[in-house]
Design an enzyme around this catalytic site. Structure first.
Site, PDB file in Angstrom:
ATOM      1  N   ASP A  92       4.947 -35.139 -11.531  1.00 45.05           N
ATOM      2  CA  ASP A  92       6.090 -35.871 -10.755  1.00 45.05           C
ATOM      3  C   ASP A  92       5.190 -35.926  -8.785  1.00 45.05           C
ATOM      4  O   ASP A  92       4.260 -35.137  -8.946  1.00 45.05           O
ATOM      5  CB  ASP A  92       7.224 -34.702 -10.086  1.00 45.05           C
ATOM      6  CG  ASP A  92       7.926 -34.657  -9.090  1.00 45.05           C
ATOM      7  OD1 ASP A  92       8.270 -35.566  -8.937  1.00 45.05           O
ATOM      8  OD2 ASP A  92       8.451 -33.715  -8.194  1.00 45.05           O
ATOM      9  N   ASP A 100       9.084 -30.366  -9.786  1.00 40.48           N
ATOM     10  CA  ASP A 100       9.308 -28.842  -9.487  1.00 40.48           C
ATOM     11  C   ASP A 100      10.603 -29.903  -9.024  1.00 40.48           C
ATOM     12  O   ASP A 100      11.643 -28.528  -9.423  1.00 40.48           O
ATOM     13  CB  ASP A 100       8.947 -29.236  -7.608  1.00 40.48           C
ATOM     14  CG  ASP A 100       8.873 -29.883  -6.747  1.00 40.48           C
ATOM     15  OD1 ASP A 100       9.034 -31.192  -7.084  1.00 40.48           O
ATOM     16  OD2 ASP A 100       9.510 -29.585  -5.527  1.00 40.48           O
ATOM     17  N   CYS A 128       1.188  -1.436  -0.222  1.00 35.02           N
ATOM     18  CA  CYS A 128      -0.222  -0.018   0.260  1.00 35.02           C
ATOM     19  C   CYS A 128       1.137   1.266  -0.208  1.00 35.02           C
ATOM     20  O   CYS A 128       1.548   1.196  -0.099  1.00 35.02           O
ATOM     21  CB  CYS A 128      -0.872   0.181   1.257  1.00 35.02           C
ATOM     22  SG  CYS A 128       0.175   0.376   2.733  1.00 35.02           S
ATOM     23  N   CYS A 169       3.296   1.906   2.786  1.00 31.95           N
ATOM     24  CA  CYS A 169       4.304   0.819   2.867  1.00 31.95           C
ATOM     25  C   CYS A 169       5.475   1.447   2.115  1.00 31.95           C
ATOM     26  O   CYS A 169       6.623   1.566   1.900  1.00 31.95           O
ATOM     27  CB  CYS A 169       4.115  -0.944   1.783  1.00 31.95           C
ATOM     28  SG  CYS A 169       3.266  -1.412   2.664  1.00 31.95           S
ATOM     29  N   ASP A 185      13.102 -33.913 -12.704  1.00 32.43           N
ATOM     30  CA  ASP A 185      11.980 -33.242 -13.998  1.00 32.43           C
ATOM     31  C   ASP A 185      12.736 -32.038 -14.779  1.00 32.43           C
ATOM     32  O   ASP A 185      11.522 -32.277 -15.897  1.00 32.43           O
ATOM     33  CB  ASP A 185      10.567 -32.545 -12.752  1.00 32.43           C
ATOM     34  CG  ASP A 185      10.467 -33.487 -11.820  1.00 32.43           C
ATOM     35  OD1 ASP A 185      10.493 -35.062 -12.031  1.00 32.43           O
ATOM     36  OD2 ASP A 185      10.319 -32.663 -10.436  1.00 32.43           O
TER      37      ASP A 185
END
Lengths: 49, 739
Positions: free
Chosen positions: B429, B610, B23, B26, B614
């Site tokens: 996976d 992941d 926002c 911040c 893979d």
């Protein structure tokens, strides 16, 4: 028709000003952070307290 | 840290990706806080990209202090060096925007003049003057805005190919050239307006496309920065310095602290620990490491501190093998041709032939003057100019990728939508994909007080299983006298009573209770005073896996699980999900072979995975998805990355892509219908170039509106409960504090 000699250059100059403005803002990174710009107006850091 | 600082003209500059900016509050808190640091001259947050850029006079501030201050403010910052690609893309985006602005400016001004000519009642001299002014505006504008297309067309033609830019360039150049001649001959009609309108629409499509790509890329770069590894290198003088992993050289010695990721392939020289290799091999159980054990980059160090010597690429490590497989798979996949290019290859020759035949036909058979025959031929070129085709694909990609982005899916390739849409089988996976990346404590009949005590003790351990337990801790204060015995467990004093957490033997138990028979479950024993309990911990499925599996089945997809893990855990998961087709203990090369075999049978496979093991399979599949917890290499080859703890993005990605592909086909269909009506008219010679330009604009607008129409329906399909869970989808990660 001599009015054209004035109006056509004026129209072109206006258009060129807009184009120049856009290219200027592009060059000065005005489109870098559109979301941040929308939020920055909410803070009032520039007001002296 | 200093590796991320760039010096220029006496100023140092550093960029950081920042988590948790939500926002205006911040934004100003960070800028004020960092700006107040000594030496800092400028601190600017880019809210759109969630990045912070800090500048200071050379050597007058410490980059570490900047990140420290950010941490203190409640935000986590990760310094990174912006990729050169990003600067290139920005330059290209700016160039496109300028080209579009110039085309739009020229089009509007020329159109003003044209409209007054069409209004009629103008003397021939004024008309000729207006044509001349139009020419003066249009020629430089066409040269500037169109150069992109001319360059691309020239390059393709030199290589003997054809793309959409060829008919565009030919049409634009011919129409401009003819208009110049007409102006000089003081003819009644010129076509500068048509040419400029054409360019403007085409460039609008390009700008949209480019903006989407940049947004996706910057999100991907941020994600990479959040995960970037640093290593603690032991220098020749014995000092330990923190360096980014990229600068590590074979032979370097690095220290890996408990709980940190191993920064590079190497051999352990000192220390003992257990290694969690689930991200690399899919194996769920930790493996023991001691001096002499080879360890792989990306695996997670357990409870002991290790010193390792970085190893040169020997050509036979797991990493080398995977990289070779990826390279081979990517070469194979680059054979895929985009839908738009396939359309262009079909389209361009037909269009050019039609225009040529029109011109020749009118001249030789229709006995038109050369000029009129040329005008008819150019009308055909302009009316068939593939504006609608050039917009059809990018407009849909922008809308679809925007919808996916909001669902927490970052597309890495725009054409992934086409490939995802064609998928008829999904290969999963197991570890980290169907299951959560970290093990979870299973509910068991243990008093809450015992669990809390165990969790408190677990805070002092870096063992992967203990870390799962530690997440349950409410007290959050590790006990003061905790001592870890590497390979066995951790002990300490809680509420005045001695406590032990670790292997059953460490806690004085002779045997393991029956619950450990389940192959998916590991057991931590906990002894507190006289009481001893066993806490089952295992890889838990993502919460929504059963629903997603059902949704995928409803979409008519075949499912398969292919894992590098042992048979027991894989079978257990397959049984729960009722997936009959599963393979366990599959090596990376065998995964690729399996996918190739499926492709050979004509299956279009979506691979979801992941692990590093893979990565090659992801690269060789028709389309691929990878969770944000995946290893770097895996993310780099996946078509899209999804965030959050849910599996729902997988079905979401397929659903949105299918809809997107349907839209692309609809758009191509619209363009085809338009051509089917307009081209015969142009060939007969009933369409002036101006009418052609207007008709073409209408078809472009139609295609764009058709794509935007889908925006609402692509978004609205999210289930209500997913909407509530926006924090999980938010990118790049949820924040620590806000307002």
């Amino acid at each position: 028709m001599s009015i054209l000699l004035m109006m056509v250059p004026v129209a072109l100059a206006l258009g060129l000003t807009g184009l120049g403005g856009f290219i200027w803002s592009l060059k000065h990174r005005q489109f870098e952070d559109p979301e941040g710009a929308a939020l920055r107006i909410l803070t009032d850091d520039d007001i002296e307290t | 840290m200093s590796h991320f600082v760039r010096s220029r003209a006496g100023r140092d500059q550093m960029d950081a990706a920042v988590e948790g900016i939500h926002c205006a509050g911040c934004l100003s808190r960070i800028e004020k806080g960092i700006g107040a640091l000594p030496g800092v001259t400028s601190a600017r947050v880019n809210f759109t990209q969630k990045r912070l850029s800090v500048e200071w006079g050379e050597g007058s501030a410490d980059p570490g202090a900047v990140l420290g201050k950010l941490d203190q403010l409640g935000y986590r910052g990760h310094a990174f060096a912006p990729a050169a690609v990003e600067a290139d893309e920005k330059a290209r985006g700016d160039m496109l925007a300028r080209s579009l602005a110039v085309a739009a400016f020229a089009m509007m001004n020329v159109l003003l003049l044209s409209i007054s000519i069409w209004a009629g009642g103008m003397s021939d001299d004024t008309r000729n003057l207006f044509h001349a002014i139009s020419a003066v505006i249009a020629i430089p504008a066409v040269a500037y805005s169109g150069r992109l297309y001319f360059v691309s067309a020239a390059r393709v033609l030199r290589h003997g190919g054809l793309n959409m830019d060829v008919p565009i360039s030919v049409g634009v150049l011919l129409a401009t050239g003819l208009s110049v001649v007409e102006t000089l001959l003081h003819a009644r009609e010129v076509y500068f307006d048509s040419v400029l309108m054409l360019l403007m629409f085409l460039l609008a499509g390009r700008v949209l496309d480019q903006a989407m790509r940049r947004k996706m890329r910057s999100a991907a770069v941020n994600l990479a920065a959040l995960r970037a590894l640093s290593a603690e290198r032991i220098e020749a003088n014995g000092e330990v310095t923190t360096v980014p992993v990229e600068v590590l050289q074979p032979g370097d010695c690095v220290i890996v602290r408990p709980g940190n990721r191993i920064p590079a392939d190497g051999v352990v020289t000192l220390g003992q620990s257990s290694i969690d290799a689930s991200l690399v091999t899919g194996e769920t159980l930790p493996q023991e490491a001691a001096a002499g054990t080879p360890v792989y980059a990306g695996t997670l160090n357990g409870e002991g501190q290790l010193t390792l010597r970085v190893r040169a690429a020997t050509g036979d490590s797991l990493m080398d093998e995977i990289e070779k497989l990826i390279a081979a798979a990517e070469t194979a996949r680059s054979g895929y041709r985009h839908l738009a290019d396939r359309a262009a290859a079909l389209y361009a020759p037909v269009v050019h032939l039609a225009a040529l035949l029109t011109g020749l036909g009118w001249y030789f058979l229709g006995h038109m003057s050369l000029h009129d025959a040329l005008v008819a031929a150019i009308s055909v070129l302009i009316i068939t100019c593939p504006c609608a085709l050039a917009l059809a694909v990018p407009a849909v990609q922008v809308v679809a990728s925007g919808a996916l982005f909001r669902a927490g899916i970052i597309l890495r390739h725009g054409d992934a939508i086409e490939r995802l849409a064609a998928v008829d089988m999904v290969v999963f996976d197991k570890t980290g994909t169907l299951t959560l990346p970290e093990p979870q404590v299973m509910p068991a009949e243990i008093p809450a007080g015992m669990v809390q005590a165990a969790a408190q003790l677990a805070l002092s351990s870096h063992h992967p299983l203990a870390r799962a337990l530690a997440r349950l801790s409410v007290e959050r204060a590790p006990c003061a006298d905790a001592a870890e015995t590497v390979g066995q467990g951790v002990s300490g004093t809680i509420d005045g009573k001695r406590a032990w957490l670790g292997s059953p033997a460490f806690c004085g138990l002779a045997t393991t209770a029956p619950m450990a028979d389940d192959a998916r479950t590991s057991v931590l024993a906990f002894r507190w005073g006289d009481e001893t309990v066993q806490i089952p911990i295992r890889q838990a499925l993502r919460a929504d896996v059963p629903q997603v599996v059902q949704a995928l089945r409803d979409m008519g997809l075949d499912l398969m699980i292919v894992s590098g893990d042992r048979e027991g855990p894989v079978k257990a998961v397959a049984d729960i999900l009722e997936i009959s087709d599963w393979r366990a203990g599959v090596r990376p090369a065998d995964k690729v072979a399996l996918l190739e075999e499926l492709a050979g049978k004509g299956r279009k496979v979506l691979m979801v995975g992941d692990g590093l093991n893979d990565a090659a399979a992801l690269a060789s599949a028709q389309a691929s998805l990878s969770p944000v917890s995946a290893s770097d290499i895996t993310q780099a080859v996946a078509d899209a990355i999804f965030t959050g703890d849910r599996l729902a993005p997988v079905s979401e990605a397929l659903r949105v892509s299918r809809r997107g592909a349907r839209l692309i086909h609809q758009n191509l269909g619209l363009a085809a219908v338009y051509n089917a009506i307009a081209v015969p008219l142009a060939v007969i010679g009933h369409v002036s170039p101006l009418m052609a330009a207007i008709a073409m604009s209408i078809s472009s607008i139609l295609v764009t509106v058709n794509s935007l129409r889908a925006k609402g329906s692509l978004l609205s399909a999210f289930l209500p409960d997913e909407k509530d869970d926006t924090s999980a989808h938010e990118l790049p990660l949820t924040g620590l504090t806000c307002c």
